[in-house]
Design an enzyme around this catalytic site. Structure first.
Site, PDB file in Angstrom:
ATOM      1  CE  LYS A 106      -4.026   0.705   0.508  1.00 54.67           C
ATOM      2  NZ  LYS A 106      -6.047   0.604  -0.502  1.00 54.67           N
ATOM      3  N   GLY A 218     -20.001   7.423   2.319  1.00 48.78           N
ATOM      4  CA  GLY A 218     -19.334   7.265   1.213  1.00 48.78           C
ATOM      5  C   GLY A 218     -19.776   7.281   0.315  1.00 48.78           C
ATOM      6  N   GLY A 220     -17.840   8.164  -2.589  1.00 52.57           N
ATOM      7  CA  GLY A 220     -16.771   8.057  -4.458  1.00 52.57           C
ATOM      8  C   GLY A 220     -17.176   6.217  -4.722  1.00 52.57           C
ATOM      9  CG  ASN A 221     -14.477   3.399  -7.649  1.00 52.50           C
ATOM     10  OD1 ASN A 221     -14.544   2.642  -7.397  1.00 52.50           O
ATOM     11  ND2 ASN A 221     -14.258   3.431  -8.798  1.00 52.50           N
ATOM     12  CB  ALA A 222     -16.488   1.774  -2.483  1.00 55.73           C
ATOM     13  N   GLY A 223     -18.977   3.119  -2.696  1.00 58.49           N
ATOM     14  CA  GLY A 223     -20.081   4.316  -2.686  1.00 58.49           C
ATOM     15  C   GLY A 223     -20.945   4.316  -3.634  1.00 58.49           C
TER      16      GLY A 223
HETATM   17  P1  NAD Z   1     -13.296   7.602  -3.251  1.00 57.96           P
HETATM   18  O1  NAD Z   1     -12.079   8.873  -2.593  1.00 57.96           O
HETATM   19  O2  NAD Z   1     -13.479   7.825  -4.668  1.00 57.96           O
HETATM   20  O3  NAD Z   1     -14.852   8.067  -2.308  1.00 57.96           O
HETATM   21  C1  NAD Z   1     -14.710   8.583  -0.804  1.00 57.96           C
HETATM   22  C2  NAD Z   1     -16.041   8.670  -0.021  1.00 57.96           C
HETATM   23  O4  NAD Z   1     -15.982   8.717   1.433  1.00 57.96           O
HETATM   24  C3  NAD Z   1     -15.975  10.629  -0.578  1.00 57.96           C
HETATM   25  O5  NAD Z   1     -16.945   9.852  -1.446  1.00 57.96           O
HETATM   26  C4  NAD Z   1     -15.903  11.409   0.485  1.00 57.96           C
HETATM   27  O6  NAD Z   1     -16.700  12.736   0.130  1.00 57.96           O
HETATM   28  C5  NAD Z   1     -16.193  10.308   1.533  1.00 57.96           C
HETATM   29  N1  NAD Z   1     -15.948  10.746   3.023  1.00 57.96           N
HETATM   30  C6  NAD Z   1     -14.836  10.373   3.351  1.00 57.96           C
HETATM   31  N2  NAD Z   1     -15.169  11.113   4.815  1.00 57.96           N
HETATM   32  C7  NAD Z   1     -16.394  10.612   4.924  1.00 57.96           C
HETATM   33  C8  NAD Z   1     -16.876  10.576   6.500  1.00 57.96           C
HETATM   34  N3  NAD Z   1     -15.771  11.155   7.220  1.00 57.96           N
HETATM   35  N4  NAD Z   1     -18.158  10.455   6.473  1.00 57.96           N
HETATM   36  C9  NAD Z   1     -18.732  10.254   4.807  1.00 57.96           C
HETATM   37  N5  NAD Z   1     -18.211  10.367   3.790  1.00 57.96           N
HETATM   38  C10 NAD Z   1     -17.377  11.163   3.945  1.00 57.96           C
HETATM   39  O7  NAD Z   1     -12.776   6.550  -2.612  1.00 57.96           O
HETATM   40  P2  NAD Z   1     -12.871   4.717  -2.812  1.00 57.96           P
HETATM   41  O8  NAD Z   1     -11.985   4.147  -3.708  1.00 57.96           O
HETATM   42  O9  NAD Z   1     -14.430   4.874  -2.899  1.00 57.96           O
HETATM   43  O10 NAD Z   1     -12.628   5.038  -1.632  1.00 57.96           O
HETATM   44  C11 NAD Z   1     -13.600   4.554  -0.083  1.00 57.96           C
HETATM   45  C12 NAD Z   1     -13.347   3.389   0.743  1.00 57.96           C
HETATM   46  O11 NAD Z   1     -12.949   2.586   0.032  1.00 57.96           O
HETATM   47  C13 NAD Z   1     -11.506   3.368   1.423  1.00 57.96           C
HETATM   48  O12 NAD Z   1     -11.590   2.315   2.636  1.00 57.96           O
HETATM   49  C14 NAD Z   1     -10.964   2.309   0.257  1.00 57.96           C
HETATM   50  O13 NAD Z   1      -9.407   2.138   0.775  1.00 57.96           O
HETATM   51  C15 NAD Z   1     -11.794   1.213   0.045  1.00 57.96           C
HETATM   52  N6  NAD Z   1     -11.571   1.259  -1.164  1.00 57.96           N
HETATM   53  C16 NAD Z   1     -11.297   0.889  -2.430  1.00 57.96           C
HETATM   54  C17 NAD Z   1     -11.275   0.030  -3.495  1.00 57.96           C
HETATM   55  C18 NAD Z   1     -11.018   1.262  -4.931  1.00 57.96           C
HETATM   56  O14 NAD Z   1     -11.408   0.305  -5.623  1.00 57.96           O
HETATM   57  N7  NAD Z   1     -12.175   2.266  -4.493  1.00 57.96           N
HETATM   58  C19 NAD Z   1     -10.901  -0.513  -3.210  1.00 57.96           C
HETATM   59  C20 NAD Z   1     -11.160  -0.990  -2.220  1.00 57.96           C
HETATM   60  C21 NAD Z   1     -11.410  -0.643  -1.123  1.00 57.96           C
END
Ligand code: NAD
Length: 429
Positions: A106, A218, A220-223
């Site tokens: 990481k 959240g 972002g990408n995942a949510g």
């Molecule tokens: P991202 O940056 O695209 O999205 C993160 C989201 O979380 C944003 O909408 C942000 O506004 C929101 N957020 C941040 N702090 C917050 C809070 N205190 N309360 C509510 N919302 C909040 O990131 P992502 O890629 O979607 O990753 C999110 C999680 O998923 C992380 O823990 C990451 O490690 C995990 N993850 C992501 C992937 C991937 O492929 N993108 C893979 C495995 C795990």
């Protein structure tokens, strides 16, 4: 008040699984917990106004026993080494749970990317690669996107690596744009894999998505992708948060509109037509399914008792502390653990790496079909062990991963012994 750091949490999960699996070799357990290598870099950045700044970056290479180090790079002001070590360890466990031939790593930079211009962001990203390129490569360490990084970031990293090494090696990073060797389906892979796992778990419980109420922390990408998949399957997303606010709508939120709003760079707080609560409120809404998809340590000893969902799909890494885990288990909540539930991203990253190395291009349906097979196979193995041993899915996933890791480490030793023997033979008079 919980005091365990993310890395301590990772270590106690490994300890608990090792005890459960009857692994008593303390030296071996210590090796599994400690990262093999830690790189700390000081990245210079010339700001647009001419100021020179230095940013701290990390790359933690946790384990290469099962294949090249694999794991994302995040840009966040709260990145710290302890957290990156934990995330790297989780990647080792995750790649083992879904049984892909990769290890765990990481990286991160302590920065708020929202304060940087596109030029500054590109310069910082290339500067990070300038300092770590000796230690990464398609057969050594393959980074990917994570919080606040995306396909553009990966394209810059791949391009900088190509420039520095004078080779065209797209397999050095995954999560690239399609135009630069990315895989179809990588953008939605984490959510899709989580969806596959939840689908398998609901089916096993004789339930379906139809009419299930969902809250997502959240967006972002995942949510946001999870929201779209769940809505498409018949669930109703009644709450969703970003870092500015939780939006609530009992009849269901307009997911596509929210995704467009976020894609335009705007926050939920600016959507005055919805009921807006504080960002943490999404965790405690009266729903069937809760999807933490933001950051670590969100469900804690202090707040886990307020969770009303019966299913928790951990798309974020480490969203639940160990105390919260116990509270949720005692309340009969099924937690689909991060190391299984969010592994879809790394599985499709692995598919991208395979395509790059073999000069292939798989279609989105091909990728999604292979992903579903991988995720369901992993879920079945974890659920079977959990049922047989009578413990939670997280513990079962760790036990399976540890066993695979130890087998691979034993393989390494065997290979090393054979190599030593044959070189001893060759050297013999
Ligand atoms: P991202 O940056 O695209 O999205 C993160 C989201 O979380 C944003 O909408 C942000 O506004 C929101 N957020 C941040 N702090 C917050 C809070 N205190 N309360 C509510 N919302 C909040 O990131 P992502 O890629 O979607 O990753 C999110 C999680 O998923 C992380 O823990 C990451 O490690 C995990 N993850 C992501 C992937 C991937 O492929 N993108 C893979 C495995 C795990």
């Amino acid at each position: 008040m919980t005091t365990d750091s993310a890395y301590e949490r990772f270590c106690s999960l490994v300890d608990a699984a090792a005890a459960d699996a009857g692994i008593t070799d303390t030296g071996l357990i210590a090796r599994i917990k400690r990262p093999e290598r830690i790189h700390t870099v000081a990245i210079p950045l010339r700001r647009d106004d001419g100021r020179q700044e230095i940013y701290t970056g990390y790359r933690v290479q946790h384990s290469s026993a099962r294949g090249p180090y694999k794991g994302g790079i995040r840009y966040h002001p709260q990145v710290d080494l302890d957290e990156v070590m934990a995330l790297a360890g989780w990647m080792t466990i995750k790649t083992a749970v879904v049984d892909i031939p990769m290890g765990g790593g990481k990286g991160g930079i302590i920065v708020d990317p929202h304060n940087l211009s596109p030029r500054e962001l590109e310069s910082l990203t290339r500067g990070y690669m300038d300092l770590i390129w000796h230690d990464i490569g398609p057969q050594l360490d393959v980074p990917a996107p994570d919080v606040n990084t995306n396909s553009q970031t990966m394209d810059w990293l791949a391009d900088e690596f190509a420039r520095l090494t004078k080779t065209d090696a797209p397999a050095v990073v995954t999560g690239k744009s399609l135009a630069h060797g990315g895989s179809a389906g990588r953008d939605t892979a984490t959510a899709q894999g989580g969806f596959d796992v939840l689908d398998a778990a609901l089916t096993a419980a004789g339930q379906s998505f139809a009419g299930k109420k969902v809250a997502i922390q959240g967006f972002g990408n995942a949510g946001s992708n999870a929201a779209q998949l769940l809505e498409h399957a018949g669930a109703i997303v009644v709450a969703a948060s970003d870092s500015s606010a939780t939006l609530v709508a009992a009849a269901g939120l307009p997911i596509q509109r929210l995704a467009d709003h976020k894609a335009a760079g705007m926050s939920f707080a600016s959507l005055a037509e919805f009921t807006r609560l504080d960002p943490g409120a999404a965790l405690f809404e009266p729903v069937d399914i809760l999807v933490p998809a933001a950051l670590e340590g969100q469900l804690t000893a202090e707040n886990a008792g307020r969770v009303k969902a019966r299913w928790v799909l951990e798309l974020a890494n480490g969203p639940t502390t160990s105390e919260a885990d116990e509270i949720l288990a005692a309340a009969g909540v099924t937690v689909l653990p991060d190391i299984l539930a969010n592994a879809g991203g790394v599985v499709v990253s692995y598919f991208e790496w395979v395509q790059n190395l073999n000069g292939e291009r798989w279609t989105r349906p091909e990728v999604e079909a292979r992903l579903a097979v991988t995720m369901r196979r992993a879920y079945d193995a974890v659920a079977e062990l959990a049922a047989r041993r009578g413990h939670g899915l997280r513990q079962a996933a760790y036990v399976i991963a540890l066993q695979r890791l130890i087998d691979a480490m034993a393989g390494h030793k065997l290979k090393a012994r054979r190599a030593a023997k044959s070189s001893a033979k060759a050297a013999a008079p």
